[in-house]
Write an enzyme that holds these catalytic residues in place. Structure first.
Site, PDB file in Angstrom:
ATOM      1  N   ARG A 198       0.858  -1.179   0.000  1.00  0.00           N
ATOM      2  CA  ARG A 198       0.000   0.000   0.000  1.00  0.00           C
ATOM      3  C   ARG A 198       0.898   1.233   0.000  1.00  0.00           C
ATOM      4  NH1 ARG A 198      -1.984  -3.546   3.983  1.00  0.00           N
ATOM      5  NH2 ARG A 198      -4.073  -4.384   3.562  1.00  0.00           N
ATOM      6  N   LYS A 231      -2.401  -2.516   7.861  1.00  0.00           N
ATOM      7  CA  LYS A 231      -3.524  -2.016   8.658  1.00  0.00           C
ATOM      8  C   LYS A 231      -3.487  -2.633  10.045  1.00  0.00           C
ATOM      9  CE  LYS A 231      -6.639  -1.154   4.740  1.00  0.00           C
ATOM     10  NZ  LYS A 231      -7.963  -1.462   4.141  1.00  0.00           N
ATOM     11  N   HIS A 303      -2.525   2.444  -6.000  1.00  0.00           N
ATOM     12  CA  HIS A 303      -3.244   1.193  -5.746  1.00  0.00           C
ATOM     13  C   HIS A 303      -3.385   0.368  -7.022  1.00  0.00           C
ATOM     14  CE1 HIS A 303      -4.719  -0.272  -1.959  1.00  0.00           C
ATOM     15  NE2 HIS A 303      -5.729  -0.868  -2.537  1.00  0.00           N
ATOM     16  N   ARG A 306      -0.700  -2.042  -6.983  1.00  0.00           N
ATOM     17  CA  ARG A 306      -1.015  -3.125  -6.036  1.00  0.00           C
ATOM     18  C   ARG A 306      -1.981  -4.121  -6.666  1.00  0.00           C
ATOM     19  NH1 ARG A 306      -1.248  -4.468  -0.466  1.00  0.00           N
ATOM     20  NH2 ARG A 306      -3.314  -5.024   0.335  1.00  0.00           N
ATOM     21  N   HIS A 329      -3.775  -9.194   3.509  1.00  0.00           N
ATOM     22  CA  HIS A 329      -5.215  -9.257   3.727  1.00  0.00           C
ATOM     23  C   HIS A 329      -5.516 -10.143   4.932  1.00  0.00           C
ATOM     24  CE1 HIS A 329      -6.243  -8.229  -0.743  1.00  0.00           C
ATOM     25  NE2 HIS A 329      -6.032  -7.150  -0.007  1.00  0.00           N
ATOM     26  N   TYR A 338      -9.614 -10.761  -6.772  1.00  0.00           N
ATOM     27  CA  TYR A 338      -8.678 -10.648  -7.892  1.00  0.00           C
ATOM     28  C   TYR A 338      -8.820 -11.796  -8.878  1.00  0.00           C
ATOM     29  CZ  TYR A 338      -6.345  -6.944  -5.306  1.00  0.00           C
ATOM     30  OH  TYR A 338      -6.070  -5.767  -4.646  1.00  0.00           O
TER      31      TYR A 338
END
Length: 359
Positions: A198, A231, A303, A306, A329, A338
């Site tokens: 990210r 995150k 992004h 990414r 994730h 994806y």
């Protein structure tokens, strides 16, 4: 420390003293009176406000939410608290399912005095409210959970936008390598595509977070390892390909020292022209400039690299759970989106494998 959810509006910031402007013939309005006209009247803090603060403390301390996520929760729940106050609710146990569904409706039409939200923003707010009521029920603050069967609005499935390998290559090669900032730009873009990081993870990197050379082979660039903080401050180790490692090595040797000489000794990996840590906005501009030089007319963002990283790995045969780990994730469900953008690959496999696909 988590900020308490306060019912009082923040105190106005007093403007600095300035010379008195010439009179226009109208009575001057003091800053205090002008502020009083625009700010909503203060309301006393209720048991609901205090219980919400306890929930935010729980999310920040025990769940370890990132500061940005916690700030979003606080904003969403502050709006919910104002809505409940208007309906006369003072204690958590007084809130009913009708109140929750009324708030969901208010999010979409702005009938509570706030801005009408889009589907995704409204869904995020409803998730925060559902988490709040679930916490209250588990902690015994309320006897039941009135939000248990209130579901957030479902946004349409938005597929990740990836670009082709050729387009990625053109963007990477468009970044110059003849100046310190050019070396930085090339290293940053190679890094983003090589790791799938990210943009916030990339600009937050320090020099000590990367290892370009294996132990005992300092003269050989790679295999490299990068430590990323995703995150919720979750740490993960991601390999860095040889192209990215060479670009970073060139930047660290020939580019970063020149930029660092203009700053104050920051440990940041990617520096701006003044020697400070590069910002997300600057990184965005770097990519936009490279895309324009490469004559890429598509809308490209950090992004996008990414998304392209994940899509190209899956098209190359990588396991979806490996891609999940690389992307950071929490759930493989997030990564599986994806797999929906590789329709061309699916058609090719079907045409080659099914006995009656071609006739």
């Amino acid at each position: 420390m988590v900020e308490p959810l306060t019912a009082e509006p923040p105190a106005p910031v007093q403007p600095p003293a300035t010379a008195t402007p010439p009179s226009s013939g109208k009575a001057a309005v003091s800053p205090e009176r002008a502020t009083a006209r625009t700010q909503p009247p203060a309301r006393p803090q209720t048991a609901i406000d205090r219980a919400m603060t306890d929930y935010l403390q729980h999310m920040g301390v025990e769940r370890g939410l990132a500061a940005n996520t916690l700030s979003a929760y606080r904003r969403d729940l502050a709006r919910y608290a104002r809505f409940l106050a208007r309906t006369g609710r003072q204690r958590p146990a007084e809130v009913t399912r009708h109140d929750v569904t009324g708030f969901v409706q208010a999010l979409s039409d702005g009938s509570d005095g706030g801005s009408a939200l889009g589907i995704r923003s409204a869904a995020r707010t409803v998730v925060a409210v559902r988490g709040l009521h679930k916490f209250w029920a588990l902690e015994g603050v309320t006897p039941t959970d009135p939000a248990s069967d209130v579901h957030p609005p479902m946004p349409g499935k938005r597929l990740p936008k990836a670009i082709s390998i050729d387009e990625v290559t053109r963007i990477l090669e468009a970044a110059g390598t003849d100046t310190a900032t050019g070396l930085r730009d090339r290293a940053l873009l190679e890094f983003l595509y090589s790791t799938g990081a990210r943009i916030s993870e990339a600009v937050g990197l320090d020099v000590d977070d990367i290892s370009l050379h294996p132990a005992g082979e300092a003269e050989v660039p790679g295999p490299a390892i990068v430590r990323l903080f995703g995150k919720g401050s979750k740490e993960r180790l991601v390999p860095l390909g040889s192209f990215g490692a060479r670009a970073l090595d060139a930047y660290l040797v020939r580019g970063r020292p020149l930029l660092a000489a203009k700053g104050k000794g920051t440990p940041a990996l990617f520096l701006n022209a003044r020697g400070g840590r590069i910002s997300r906005q600057s990184a965005w501009t770097i990519l936009k400039t490279a895309a324009e030089k490469a004559n890429i007319t598509k809308d490209v963002s950090p992004h996008t690299l990414r998304h392209s990283f994940a899509t190209h790995l899956l098209e190359g045969g990588a396991d979806v759970r490996v891609v999940q780990e690389l992307l950071g994730h929490a759930s493989v469900t997030t990564t599986q989106v994806y797999t929906l953008v590789t329709a061309d690959t699916l058609r090719e496999i079907y045409a080659a494998a099914h006995p009656r696909a071609l006739g």
